[in-house]
Design an enzyme around this catalytic site. Sequence first.
Site, PDB file in Angstrom:
ATOM      1  N   CYS A 120       0.680  -1.113  -0.024  1.00 32.21           N
ATOM      2  CA  CYS A 120       0.017   0.052   0.600  1.00 32.21           C
ATOM      3  C   CYS A 120       0.708   1.216   0.540  1.00 32.21           C
ATOM      4  O   CYS A 120       1.927   1.481   1.546  1.00 32.21           O
ATOM      5  CB  CYS A 120      -0.416  -0.211   1.377  1.00 32.21           C
ATOM      6  SG  CYS A 120      -1.926   1.043   1.691  1.00 32.21           S
ATOM      7  N   CYS A 123      -1.398   4.225   2.363  1.00 33.51           N
ATOM      8  CA  CYS A 123      -0.951   3.839   4.001  1.00 33.51           C
ATOM      9  C   CYS A 123      -0.645   2.528   4.097  1.00 33.51           C
ATOM     10  O   CYS A 123       1.060   2.347   4.227  1.00 33.51           O
ATOM     11  CB  CYS A 123      -2.260   4.434   4.624  1.00 33.51           C
ATOM     12  SG  CYS A 123      -3.587   3.652   3.555  1.00 33.51           S
ATOM     13  N   SER A 124      -1.388   2.320   4.356  1.00 29.88           N
ATOM     14  CA  SER A 124      -1.558   0.839   4.779  1.00 29.88           C
ATOM     15  C   SER A 124      -1.864   0.167   5.306  1.00 29.88           C
ATOM     16  O   SER A 124      -2.211  -0.511   5.703  1.00 29.88           O
ATOM     17  CB  SER A 124       0.092   0.523   6.422  1.00 29.88           C
ATOM     18  OG  SER A 124      -1.155   0.820   7.192  1.00 29.88           O
ATOM     19  N   CYS A 125      -2.750   0.315   4.014  1.00 33.99           N
ATOM     20  CA  CYS A 125      -4.116  -0.432   3.828  1.00 33.99           C
ATOM     21  C   CYS A 125      -3.888  -1.881   4.219  1.00 33.99           C
ATOM     22  O   CYS A 125      -2.483  -2.689   3.392  1.00 33.99           O
ATOM     23  CB  CYS A 125      -5.395  -0.848   2.676  1.00 33.99           C
ATOM     24  SG  CYS A 125      -5.972   1.426   2.451  1.00 33.99           S
TER      25      CYS A 125
END
Lengths: 219, 118
Positions: A120, A123-125
């Site tokens: 991702c 962000c950090s999906c």
Amino acid sequence: MSDHGHHHDHDHDHDDDQPGAHDAPLSGPALKVKALESLLIDKGLVDPKALDELIDTYETKVGPRNGARVVAKAWVDPAYKKRLLENGGGAIAELGYRGRQGEDIVVLENTPTVHNMVVCTLCSCYPWPVLGLPPVWYKSAPYRSRTVIDPRGVLREFGVDVPESVEVRVWDSTAELRYLVLPERPAGTEHMTEEQLAELVTRDSMIGTGQALTPAGRR
Amino acid sequence: MTRPVDLDALPAIPRDEEGPVFRAPWEAQAFAMVVRLHEAGHFAWKEWAERLSVEIAAARDRGEQDDGTRYYHYWLAALEKLVTEKGLIAGAELERRAEAWVEAAKRTPHGQPIVLER
């Protein structure tokens, strides 16, 4: 870490206690935790690195092993695998793993000619209902940027050697769309049960930064 | 390296043979905050265990089902009370900060990290 001018929420929209709360990215206990955490960090009462380090210890413990069960079922049940690849969220929900995240998961099959890996960049999906908490490296800027530029180099650092003949596909997650990699079933596992197979499925193999374990490599 | 805390001192924490298990990321975050605050000397582990027990007993008195699924709701309630009583955070401060996060979340498009501007 007292000079933090801002905070990043790496679990935007993912950590709500009520699955399906599409319009409330932060609410309920997730919001309370976020407020508490950011105040404690601002006041220097807890070190964000120390928090991350501890959370990292438990990264595989949320929704324990759900993804591994999904993969093992796909390995032994061709009809399930077909449904999983056609409608990831729906097939995952069949096993009782629900939530907004689960509904939006696309499953990517690794084959002898294609290796998928997930990142991702924004962000950090992360599909935490099936994979648990994202590991710290997944949230790190180097992984996010380098995976797109040099996926084979990143894979080598994870100890995964993908031959030049194999195509590497990098998939960039969004809040609306998460990916789960279906790793290749290891050789020599023909006689293993679904439960035994699930033990071979590592978290990294479902992100695409690892392979499933072989029966000999099983811990 | 983290010194393991004594989970046996706590009332029936959801766990497996390797340690605590969590149902959502916020639960692990709430767990981590308590461990780190304790390690920093803000309260004794025994004191924490007692506070958590009080929350769980209160929930039982309210007639809530004790099946473990709400464990970290009690954990969070105990933590909020403890940090305000210890004077680490003022109650009003906590409410304001929660509102700020809601506002920040509202103006952040999906797929981007939420940033708290101040």
